[in-house]
Motif scaffolding. Structure first.
Motif, PDB file in Angstrom:
ATOM      1  N   PRO A   1       5.574  17.595  36.800  1.00 24.22           N
ATOM      2  CA  PRO A   1       6.046  16.283  37.282  1.00 24.22           C
ATOM      3  C   PRO A   1       7.007  15.607  36.308  1.00 24.22           C
ATOM      4  CG  PRO A   1       3.677  16.492  37.596  1.00 24.22           C
ATOM      5  CD  PRO A   1       4.092  17.672  36.780  1.00 24.22           C
ATOM      6  N   LEU A   2       6.721  15.740  35.004  1.00 21.03           N
ATOM      7  CA  LEU A   2       7.609  15.121  34.016  1.00 21.03           C
ATOM      8  C   LEU A   2       8.989  15.797  34.029  1.00 21.03           C
ATOM      9  CD1 LEU A   2       7.969  13.085  31.760  1.00 21.03           C
ATOM     10  CD2 LEU A   2       7.084  14.785  30.149  1.00 21.03           C
ATOM     11  N   SER A   3       8.995  17.111  34.205  1.00 22.10           N
ATOM     12  CA  SER A   3      10.270  17.827  34.281  1.00 22.10           C
ATOM     13  C   SER A   3      11.104  17.352  35.472  1.00 22.10           C
ATOM     14  CB  SER A   3      10.002  19.331  34.385  1.00 22.10           C
ATOM     15  OG  SER A   3      11.209  20.041  34.572  1.00 22.10           O
ATOM     16  N   ILE A   4      10.436  17.152  36.605  1.00 22.24           N
ATOM     17  CA  ILE A   4      11.162  16.689  37.798  1.00 22.24           C
ATOM     18  C   ILE A   4      11.681  15.266  37.599  1.00 22.24           C
ATOM     19  CG2 ILE A   4      10.877  16.065  40.228  1.00 22.24           C
ATOM     20  CD1 ILE A   4       8.996  18.419  40.507  1.00 22.24           C
ATOM     21  N   LEU A   5      10.853  14.398  37.040  1.00 23.55           N
ATOM     22  CA  LEU A   5      11.299  13.019  36.833  1.00 23.55           C
ATOM     23  C   LEU A   5      12.479  12.955  35.857  1.00 23.55           C
ATOM     24  CD1 LEU A   5       7.958  11.003  36.663  1.00 23.55           C
ATOM     25  CD2 LEU A   5       9.663  11.018  38.485  1.00 23.55           C
ATOM     26  N   LEU A   6      12.412  13.741  34.790  1.00 25.97           N
ATOM     27  CA  LEU A   6      13.531  13.751  33.846  1.00 25.97           C
ATOM     28  C   LEU A   6      14.783  14.344  34.487  1.00 25.97           C
ATOM     29  CD1 LEU A   6      11.756  14.819  30.524  1.00 25.97           C
ATOM     30  CD2 LEU A   6      12.584  12.541  31.174  1.00 25.97           C
ATOM     31  N   GLY A   7      14.601  15.358  35.320  1.00 26.02           N
ATOM     32  CA  GLY A   7      15.744  15.941  36.021  1.00 26.02           C
ATOM     33  C   GLY A   7      16.399  14.943  36.963  1.00 26.02           C
ATOM     34  N   ILE A   8      15.580  14.181  37.691  1.00 20.66           N
ATOM     35  CA  ILE A   8      16.123  13.155  38.597  1.00 20.66           C
ATOM     36  C   ILE A   8      16.820  12.060  37.796  1.00 20.66           C
ATOM     37  CG2 ILE A   8      15.470  11.353  40.232  1.00 20.66           C
ATOM     38  CD1 ILE A   8      13.258  13.215  41.218  1.00 20.66           C
ATOM     39  N   ALA A   9      16.197  11.657  36.679  1.00 22.13           N
ATOM     40  CA  ALA A   9      16.804  10.592  35.868  1.00 22.13           C
ATOM     41  C   ALA A   9      18.158  11.041  35.317  1.00 22.13           C
ATOM     42  CB  ALA A   9      15.869  10.214  34.725  1.00 22.13           C
ATOM     43  N   ALA A  10      18.253  12.295  34.874  1.00 20.26           N
ATOM     44  CA  ALA A  10      19.516  12.780  34.318  1.00 20.26           C
ATOM     45  C   ALA A  10      20.597  12.883  35.391  1.00 20.26           C
ATOM     46  CB  ALA A  10      19.298  14.138  33.655  1.00 20.26           C
TER      47      ALA A  10
ATOM     48  N   ALA B   1      21.172   5.724  30.076  1.00 18.45           N
ATOM     49  CA  ALA B   1      20.006   5.334  29.279  1.00 18.45           C
ATOM     50  C   ALA B   1      19.065   4.440  30.081  1.00 18.45           C
ATOM     51  CB  ALA B   1      20.471   4.623  28.008  1.00 18.45           C
ATOM     52  N   GLY B   2      19.632   3.547  30.895  1.00 18.69           N
ATOM     53  CA  GLY B   2      18.803   2.687  31.742  1.00 18.69           C
ATOM     54  C   GLY B   2      17.984   3.478  32.744  1.00 18.69           C
ATOM     55  N   ALA B   3      18.563   4.545  33.309  1.00 22.66           N
ATOM     56  CA  ALA B   3      17.819   5.388  34.257  1.00 22.66           C
ATOM     57  C   ALA B   3      16.642   6.062  33.563  1.00 22.66           C
ATOM     58  CB  ALA B   3      18.755   6.428  34.861  1.00 22.66           C
ATOM     59  N   PHE B   4      16.865   6.571  32.352  1.00 24.61           N
ATOM     60  CA  PHE B   4      15.775   7.214  31.617  1.00 24.61           C
ATOM     61  C   PHE B   4      14.683   6.198  31.261  1.00 24.61           C
ATOM     62  CE2 PHE B   4      18.778  10.721  30.872  1.00 24.61           C
ATOM     63  CZ  PHE B   4      17.933  11.801  31.041  1.00 24.61           C
ATOM     64  N   CYS B   5      15.078   4.990  30.880  1.00 24.13           N
ATOM     65  CA  CYS B   5      14.094   3.957  30.546  1.00 24.13           C
ATOM     66  C   CYS B   5      13.239   3.604  31.765  1.00 24.13           C
ATOM     67  CB  CYS B   5      14.798   2.714  30.021  1.00 24.13           C
ATOM     68  SG  CYS B   5      15.472   2.901  28.356  1.00 24.13           S
ATOM     69  N   ALA B   6      13.883   3.515  32.948  1.00 21.99           N
ATOM     70  CA  ALA B   6      13.139   3.188  34.165  1.00 21.99           C
ATOM     71  C   ALA B   6      12.110   4.268  34.474  1.00 21.99           C
ATOM     72  CB  ALA B   6      14.110   3.011  35.338  1.00 21.99           C
ATOM     73  N   VAL B   7      12.527   5.529  34.361  1.00 19.30           N
ATOM     74  CA  VAL B   7      11.587   6.622  34.627  1.00 19.30           C
ATOM     75  C   VAL B   7      10.456   6.633  33.588  1.00 19.30           C
ATOM     76  CG1 VAL B   7      11.360   9.131  34.597  1.00 19.30           C
ATOM     77  CG2 VAL B   7      13.219   8.071  35.851  1.00 19.30           C
ATOM     78  N   GLY B   8      10.803   6.348  32.323  1.00 19.43           N
ATOM     79  CA  GLY B   8       9.767   6.281  31.301  1.00 19.43           C
ATOM     80  C   GLY B   8       8.744   5.196  31.592  1.00 19.43           C
ATOM     81  N   CYS B   9       9.219   4.037  32.063  1.00 18.49           N
ATOM     82  CA  CYS B   9       8.295   2.945  32.411  1.00 18.49           C
ATOM     83  C   CYS B   9       7.385   3.336  33.573  1.00 18.49           C
ATOM     84  CB  CYS B   9       9.087   1.686  32.755  1.00 18.49           C
ATOM     85  SG  CYS B   9       9.955   0.946  31.352  1.00 18.49           S
ATOM     86  N   VAL B  10       7.965   4.004  34.576  1.00 13.42           N
ATOM     87  CA  VAL B  10       7.155   4.459  35.719  1.00 13.42           C
ATOM     88  C   VAL B  10       6.095   5.446  35.248  1.00 13.42           C
ATOM     89  CG1 VAL B  10       7.234   5.791  37.863  1.00 13.42           C
ATOM     90  CG2 VAL B  10       8.960   4.045  37.417  1.00 13.42           C
ATOM     91  N   TRP B  11       6.496   6.354  34.381  1.00 14.57           N
ATOM     92  CA  TRP B  11       5.568   7.378  33.895  1.00 14.57           C
ATOM     93  C   TRP B  11       4.432   6.746  33.100  1.00 14.57           C
ATOM     94  CZ3 TRP B  11       4.675  12.211  35.075  1.00 14.57           C
ATOM     95  CH2 TRP B  11       3.979  13.018  34.203  1.00 14.57           C
ATOM     96  N   LEU B  12       4.728   5.797  32.239  1.00 13.04           N
ATOM     97  CA  LEU B  12       3.692   5.142  31.439  1.00 13.04           C
ATOM     98  C   LEU B  12       2.797   4.259  32.301  1.00 13.04           C
ATOM     99  CD1 LEU B  12       5.788   4.134  28.287  1.00 13.04           C
ATOM    100  CD2 LEU B  12       4.118   5.990  28.488  1.00 13.04           C
ATOM    101  N   LEU B  13       3.402   3.566  33.273  1.00 16.07           N
ATOM    102  CA  LEU B  13       2.616   2.678  34.131  1.00 16.07           C
ATOM    103  C   LEU B  13       1.676   3.465  35.038  1.00 16.07           C
ATOM    104  CD1 LEU B  13       2.150  -0.271  34.955  1.00 16.07           C
ATOM    105  CD2 LEU B  13       3.966  -0.013  36.663  1.00 16.07           C
TER     106      LEU B  13
END
Length: 339
Positions: free
Chosen positions: A241-250, A130-142
Protein backbone atom coordinates in the motif's frame (compact mmCIF):
# COMPACT_ATOMS: atom_id res chain seq x y z
CA UNK A 1 -9.61 -11.10 -23.67
CA UNK A 2 -11.95 -11.26 -26.66
CA UNK A 3 -10.92 -10.37 -30.21
CA UNK A 4 -13.10 -7.25 -30.10
CA UNK A 5 -11.32 -6.08 -26.94
CA UNK A 6 -7.93 -6.65 -28.58
CA UNK A 7 -9.10 -4.69 -31.62
CA UNK A 8 -10.27 -1.83 -29.39
CA UNK A 9 -6.91 -1.69 -27.59
CA UNK A 10 -5.04 -1.80 -30.91
CA UNK A 11 -7.11 1.08 -32.25
CA UNK A 12 -6.43 2.97 -29.03
CA UNK A 13 -2.71 2.39 -29.45
CA UNK A 14 -2.80 3.63 -33.05
CA UNK A 15 -4.93 6.64 -32.19
CA UNK A 16 -2.31 8.18 -29.88
CA UNK A 17 0.34 8.94 -32.55
CA UNK A 18 -2.40 10.21 -34.89
CA UNK A 19 -3.65 12.54 -32.16
CA UNK A 20 -0.08 13.67 -31.54
CA UNK A 21 0.26 14.67 -35.21
CA UNK A 22 -3.10 16.45 -35.03
CA UNK A 23 -1.86 18.37 -31.96
CA UNK A 24 1.28 19.46 -33.81
CA UNK A 25 -0.68 20.94 -36.72
CA UNK A 26 -3.35 22.52 -34.49
CA UNK A 27 -3.16 26.15 -33.52
CA UNK A 28 -3.95 29.67 -34.63
CA UNK A 29 -0.94 29.70 -37.00
CA UNK A 30 -0.61 27.17 -39.82
CA UNK A 31 2.83 25.61 -40.24
CA UNK A 32 4.47 23.32 -42.77
CA UNK A 33 4.96 20.32 -40.49
CA UNK A 34 7.22 18.38 -42.86
CA UNK A 35 9.50 21.34 -43.45
CA UNK A 36 9.66 22.18 -39.74
CA UNK A 37 10.63 18.60 -38.89
CA UNK A 38 13.29 18.57 -41.61
CA UNK A 39 14.78 21.87 -40.47
CA UNK A 40 15.35 20.48 -36.98
CA UNK A 41 14.99 22.00 -33.54
CA UNK A 42 18.02 24.29 -33.94
CA UNK A 43 16.46 26.13 -36.87
CA UNK A 44 15.30 29.72 -36.30
CA UNK A 45 12.55 29.65 -38.91
CA UNK A 46 9.11 30.47 -37.55
CA UNK A 47 7.66 27.05 -38.40
CA UNK A 48 10.50 25.22 -36.65
CA UNK A 49 10.28 27.43 -33.56
CA UNK A 50 6.52 26.94 -33.30
CA UNK A 51 6.88 23.18 -33.71
CA UNK A 52 9.91 22.42 -31.54
CA UNK A 53 9.57 25.09 -28.84
CA UNK A 54 5.81 25.45 -28.49
CA UNK A 55 3.63 22.67 -29.87
CA UNK A 56 5.79 19.58 -29.39
CA UNK A 57 6.55 20.09 -25.66
CA UNK A 58 2.92 21.03 -25.02
CA UNK A 59 1.64 17.90 -26.79
CA UNK A 60 4.15 15.65 -25.04
CA UNK A 61 3.25 17.22 -21.70
CA UNK A 62 -0.44 16.48 -22.39
CA UNK A 63 0.50 12.84 -23.04
CA UNK A 64 2.60 12.66 -19.88
CA UNK A 65 0.02 14.35 -17.62
CA UNK A 66 -2.87 12.33 -19.05
CA UNK A 67 -0.95 9.07 -18.60
CA UNK A 68 -0.09 9.96 -15.00
CA UNK A 69 -3.69 10.83 -14.14
CA UNK A 70 -5.14 7.74 -15.83
CA UNK A 71 -2.59 5.42 -14.25
CA UNK A 72 -3.03 7.03 -10.82
CA UNK A 73 -6.81 6.66 -11.02
CA UNK A 74 -6.55 2.98 -11.96
CA UNK A 75 -4.15 2.30 -9.06
CA UNK A 76 -6.35 4.19 -6.61
CA UNK A 77 -9.52 2.33 -7.65
CA UNK A 78 -7.68 -0.99 -7.46
CA UNK A 79 -6.18 -0.37 -4.04
CA UNK A 80 -9.39 0.95 -2.47
CA UNK A 81 -11.57 -1.46 -4.47
CA UNK A 82 -13.84 1.49 -5.07
CA UNK A 83 -14.88 2.37 -8.64
CA UNK A 84 -15.50 5.99 -7.63
CA UNK A 85 -12.02 6.57 -6.21
CA UNK A 86 -9.54 8.91 -7.84
CA UNK A 87 -6.24 10.48 -6.71
CA UNK A 88 -7.99 13.59 -5.43
CA UNK A 89 -9.78 11.43 -2.86
CA UNK A 90 -6.60 11.07 -0.80
CA UNK A 91 -5.65 14.72 -1.05
CA UNK A 92 -2.85 14.29 -3.60
CA UNK A 93 -4.17 16.98 -5.93
CA UNK A 94 -5.17 19.27 -3.06
CA UNK A 95 -1.73 18.98 -1.45
CA UNK A 96 0.00 19.92 -4.68
CA UNK A 97 -2.50 22.72 -5.36
CA UNK A 98 -2.18 24.22 -1.87
CA UNK A 99 1.61 24.35 -2.13
CA UNK A 100 1.34 26.08 -5.50
CA UNK A 101 -1.25 28.54 -4.17
CA UNK A 102 0.96 29.47 -1.24
CA UNK A 103 3.78 30.25 -3.64
CA UNK A 104 1.47 32.29 -5.86
CA UNK A 105 0.18 34.00 -2.71
CA UNK A 106 3.58 34.94 -1.26
CA UNK A 107 5.57 34.79 -4.47
CA UNK A 108 5.75 38.51 -5.14
CA UNK A 109 7.06 39.29 -1.63
CA UNK A 110 9.65 36.49 -1.77
CA UNK A 111 10.70 37.49 -5.28
CA UNK A 112 11.31 41.05 -4.10
CA UNK A 113 13.56 39.83 -1.28
CA UNK A 114 15.44 37.28 -3.42
CA UNK A 115 15.92 39.57 -6.39
CA UNK A 116 17.68 38.03 -9.39
CA UNK A 117 18.35 34.78 -7.46
CA UNK A 118 14.62 33.97 -7.45
CA UNK A 119 14.17 30.47 -8.98
CA UNK A 120 10.95 31.26 -10.81
CA UNK A 121 11.04 28.42 -13.33
CA UNK A 122 11.07 25.27 -11.26
CA UNK A 123 10.12 26.38 -7.74
CA UNK A 124 6.34 26.18 -8.17
CA UNK A 125 6.33 22.64 -9.67
CA UNK A 126 8.90 21.46 -7.12
CA UNK A 127 6.83 22.78 -4.19
CA UNK A 128 3.66 21.28 -5.66
CA UNK A 129 5.29 17.85 -5.88
CA UNK A 130 6.46 18.22 -2.29
CA UNK A 131 2.91 19.19 -1.30
CA UNK A 132 1.54 15.99 -2.88
CA UNK A 133 4.00 13.86 -0.91
CA UNK A 134 3.15 15.71 2.32
CA UNK A 135 -0.58 15.10 1.76
CA UNK A 136 -0.03 11.38 1.22
CA UNK A 137 2.22 11.24 4.29
CA UNK A 138 -0.50 12.86 6.40
CA UNK A 139 -3.09 10.38 5.11
CA UNK A 140 -0.77 7.48 5.87
CA UNK A 141 -0.05 8.66 9.42
CA UNK A 142 -3.69 9.52 10.13
CA UNK A 143 -4.96 6.13 8.90
CA UNK A 144 -2.58 4.35 11.26
CA UNK A 145 -0.79 1.01 11.22
CA UNK A 146 -2.56 -1.80 9.39
CA UNK A 147 -5.21 0.50 7.95
CA UNK A 148 -7.60 -1.01 5.45
CA UNK A 149 -9.30 0.60 2.48
CA UNK A 150 -12.03 2.13 4.65
CA UNK A 151 -9.59 3.84 7.01
CA UNK A 152 -7.51 5.16 4.10
CA UNK A 153 -10.60 6.64 2.43
CA UNK A 154 -11.75 8.24 5.68
CA UNK A 155 -8.30 9.69 6.36
CA UNK A 156 -8.06 10.88 2.75
CA UNK A 157 -11.45 12.61 2.89
CA UNK A 158 -10.44 14.35 6.13
CA UNK A 159 -7.07 15.56 4.78
CA UNK A 160 -8.61 16.57 1.46
CA UNK A 161 -11.33 18.57 3.23
CA UNK A 162 -8.75 20.30 5.42
CA UNK A 163 -6.55 21.19 2.44
CA UNK A 164 -9.58 22.45 0.51
CA UNK A 165 -10.47 24.68 3.47
CA UNK A 166 -6.94 26.10 3.48
CA UNK A 167 -7.19 26.80 -0.26
CA UNK A 168 -10.50 28.59 0.26
CA UNK A 169 -8.91 30.64 3.03
CA UNK A 170 -5.99 31.59 0.77
CA UNK A 171 -8.41 32.67 -1.95
CA UNK A 172 -10.45 34.65 0.57
CA UNK A 173 -7.38 36.63 1.65
CA UNK A 174 -5.72 36.94 -1.73
CA UNK A 175 -3.59 40.09 -1.74
CA UNK A 176 -5.08 41.41 -4.97
CA UNK A 177 -7.59 40.59 -7.68
CA UNK A 178 -4.70 39.78 -9.98
CA UNK A 179 -3.33 37.21 -7.50
CA UNK A 180 -6.79 35.71 -7.04
CA UNK A 181 -7.25 35.45 -10.80
CA UNK A 182 -3.86 33.80 -11.16
CA UNK A 183 -4.70 31.25 -8.46
CA UNK A 184 -8.14 30.47 -9.91
CA UNK A 185 -6.74 30.04 -13.43
CA UNK A 186 -4.04 27.74 -12.08
CA UNK A 187 -6.66 25.65 -10.27
CA UNK A 188 -8.64 25.26 -13.51
CA UNK A 189 -5.69 23.50 -15.12
CA UNK A 190 -3.92 24.47 -18.31
CA UNK A 191 -1.12 23.39 -20.64
CA UNK A 192 -0.66 26.85 -22.14
CA UNK A 193 2.79 28.41 -21.95
CA UNK A 194 4.32 25.11 -20.82
CA UNK A 195 7.56 24.01 -22.41
CA UNK A 196 10.47 21.64 -22.17
CA UNK A 197 11.32 22.82 -18.62
CA UNK A 198 8.00 21.64 -17.22
CA UNK A 199 8.15 18.43 -19.26
CA UNK A 200 11.65 17.53 -18.09
CA UNK A 201 10.77 18.40 -14.49
CA UNK A 202 7.69 16.17 -14.39
CA UNK A 203 9.09 13.26 -16.43
CA UNK A 204 11.34 11.62 -13.77
CA UNK A 205 8.61 11.80 -11.13
CA UNK A 206 6.02 10.28 -13.46
CA UNK A 207 8.45 7.51 -14.42
CA UNK A 208 9.22 6.87 -10.74
CA UNK A 209 5.51 6.69 -10.00
CA UNK A 210 4.95 4.31 -12.92
CA UNK A 211 7.71 2.00 -11.69
CA UNK A 212 6.24 1.91 -8.18
CA UNK A 213 2.71 1.28 -9.44
CA UNK A 214 3.61 -1.39 -11.97
CA UNK A 215 5.78 -3.18 -9.40
CA UNK A 216 2.63 -3.52 -7.26
CA UNK A 217 0.39 -4.82 -10.05
CA UNK A 218 0.29 -8.39 -8.67
CA UNK A 219 -0.69 -7.01 -5.26
CA UNK A 220 -3.61 -5.21 -6.91
CA UNK A 221 -4.63 -8.47 -8.61
CA UNK A 222 -4.53 -10.32 -5.27
CA UNK A 223 -6.36 -7.47 -3.54
CA UNK A 224 -9.24 -7.77 -5.99
CA UNK A 225 -10.02 -11.11 -4.25
CA UNK A 226 -10.23 -9.36 -0.87
CA UNK A 227 -7.78 -8.25 1.81
CA UNK A 228 -7.82 -11.64 3.56
CA UNK A 229 -7.15 -13.48 0.29
CA UNK A 230 -4.31 -11.08 -0.54
CA UNK A 231 -2.77 -11.69 2.89
CA UNK A 232 -3.05 -15.47 2.44
CA UNK A 233 -1.17 -15.11 -0.88
CA UNK A 234 1.71 -13.38 0.88
CA UNK A 235 0.75 -9.74 0.24
CA UNK A 236 0.58 -8.62 3.85
CA UNK A 237 2.16 -5.72 5.67
CA UNK A 238 2.45 -2.05 4.73
CA UNK A 239 4.98 -2.33 1.91
CA UNK A 240 2.61 -2.63 -1.03
CA UNK A 241 0.00 0.00 0.00
CA UNK A 242 2.81 2.43 0.79
CA UNK A 243 4.42 1.73 -2.59
CA UNK A 244 1.14 2.50 -4.37
CA UNK A 245 0.54 5.69 -2.40
CA UNK A 246 4.07 6.94 -3.10
CA UNK A 247 3.67 6.04 -6.77
CA UNK A 248 0.41 8.00 -6.99
CA UNK A 249 1.94 10.95 -5.14
CA UNK A 250 4.93 11.04 -7.50
CA UNK A 251 3.01 10.66 -10.76
CA UNK A 252 -0.13 12.67 -9.99
CA UNK A 253 1.73 15.24 -7.89
CA UNK A 254 4.07 15.94 -10.80
CA UNK A 255 1.12 16.18 -13.19
CA UNK A 256 -0.70 18.68 -10.97
CA UNK A 257 2.53 20.60 -10.41
CA UNK A 258 3.03 21.40 -14.09
CA UNK A 259 -0.57 21.54 -15.35
CA UNK A 260 -2.76 22.49 -12.39
CA UNK A 261 -5.71 20.46 -11.16
CA UNK A 262 -7.29 18.53 -14.02
CA UNK A 263 -10.19 16.44 -12.80
CA UNK A 264 -12.12 13.41 -14.01
CA UNK A 265 -9.33 11.84 -16.08
CA UNK A 266 -8.38 9.56 -13.17
CA UNK A 267 -12.03 8.70 -12.58
CA UNK A 268 -13.43 8.27 -16.08
CA UNK A 269 -10.59 6.50 -17.90
CA UNK A 270 -10.26 3.39 -15.66
CA UNK A 271 -14.02 2.85 -15.99
CA UNK A 272 -13.83 2.96 -19.77
CA UNK A 273 -10.84 0.61 -19.93
CA UNK A 274 -11.87 -1.95 -17.30
CA UNK A 275 -14.16 -4.01 -19.61
CA UNK A 276 -11.40 -4.20 -22.24
CA UNK A 277 -8.90 -5.85 -19.87
CA UNK A 278 -11.30 -8.30 -18.24
CA UNK A 279 -11.36 -6.43 -14.91
CA UNK A 280 -7.63 -7.14 -14.46
CA UNK A 281 -6.20 -4.39 -12.18
CA UNK A 282 -2.66 -5.05 -13.40
CA UNK A 283 -3.37 -4.57 -17.11
CA UNK A 284 -5.71 -1.70 -16.24
CA UNK A 285 -2.68 0.36 -15.22
CA UNK A 286 -1.07 0.60 -18.65
CA UNK A 287 -4.34 0.77 -20.59
CA UNK A 288 -5.53 3.61 -18.36
CA UNK A 289 -2.21 5.39 -18.88
CA UNK A 290 -2.62 5.04 -22.65
CA UNK A 291 -6.26 6.15 -22.67
CA UNK A 292 -5.59 9.00 -20.24
CA UNK A 293 -2.84 10.30 -22.48
CA UNK A 294 -5.11 10.13 -25.54
CA UNK A 295 -8.08 11.75 -23.79
CA UNK A 296 -6.10 14.69 -22.43
CA UNK A 297 -4.33 15.20 -25.75
CA UNK A 298 -7.68 15.33 -27.56
CA UNK A 299 -9.02 17.74 -24.93
CA UNK A 300 -5.99 19.98 -25.45
CA UNK A 301 -6.54 19.94 -29.23
CA UNK A 302 -10.06 21.18 -28.55
CA UNK A 303 -8.69 23.90 -26.28
CA UNK A 304 -6.15 25.04 -28.88
CA UNK A 305 -8.76 25.24 -31.63
CA UNK A 306 -11.39 26.91 -29.46
CA UNK A 307 -12.11 30.44 -30.63
CA UNK A 308 -13.03 32.87 -27.89
CA UNK A 309 -12.09 36.04 -26.09
CA UNK A 310 -10.24 34.05 -23.41
CA UNK A 311 -8.42 30.75 -23.47
CA UNK A 312 -10.59 27.76 -22.63
CA UNK A 313 -9.06 25.97 -19.62
CA UNK A 314 -8.49 22.27 -20.07
CA UNK A 315 -9.86 21.53 -16.60
CA UNK A 316 -13.22 22.91 -17.76
CA UNK A 317 -13.14 20.60 -20.80
CA UNK A 318 -12.45 17.49 -18.71
CA UNK A 319 -15.22 18.55 -16.31
CA UNK A 320 -17.67 18.60 -19.21
CA UNK A 321 -16.49 15.07 -20.03
CA UNK A 322 -16.86 13.92 -16.42
CA UNK A 323 -20.37 15.22 -15.77
CA UNK A 324 -22.11 13.12 -18.49
CA UNK A 325 -20.05 10.18 -17.29
CA UNK A 326 -21.68 10.39 -13.87
CA UNK A 327 -25.09 10.46 -15.54
CA UNK A 328 -24.10 7.29 -17.38
CA UNK A 329 -23.00 5.68 -14.11
CA UNK A 330 -26.36 6.47 -12.50
CA UNK A 331 -28.28 5.00 -15.45
CA UNK A 332 -26.05 1.90 -15.42
CA UNK A 333 -26.59 1.42 -11.68
CA UNK A 334 -30.35 1.72 -12.10
CA UNK A 335 -30.20 -1.02 -14.75
CA UNK A 336 -28.37 -3.25 -12.28
CA UNK A 337 -25.05 -3.18 -14.11
CA UNK A 338 -21.79 -3.44 -12.18
CA UNK A 339 -19.94 -0.14 -11.79
Amino acid sequence: MSSSDKLALTLLLLALPLALVAALVSGPVSIDLGAAVTQGWRSESSDAVILWQLRLPRALLAVLVGAALGMGGAAMQGMLRNPLAEPALLGVSSGAALAAILLLYYGSALQASWGSAWPSGWLLPALAIAGAFCAVGCVWLLAGRGAGAGQLVLAGVAINAFLSALMALALNYAPSLFAMQEIVFWLLGSLANRGWDQLLLALPFVLLGAILLFSARNYLRALSLGEDSAASLGYRGRRYPLSILLGIAAAVGAAVAVAGTIGFIGLVVPHLMRPLVGQDPGRLLWTSALAGALLLLLADILVVNFVGAQELRIGAVTAFIGAPFFFWLIVSARRGQQL
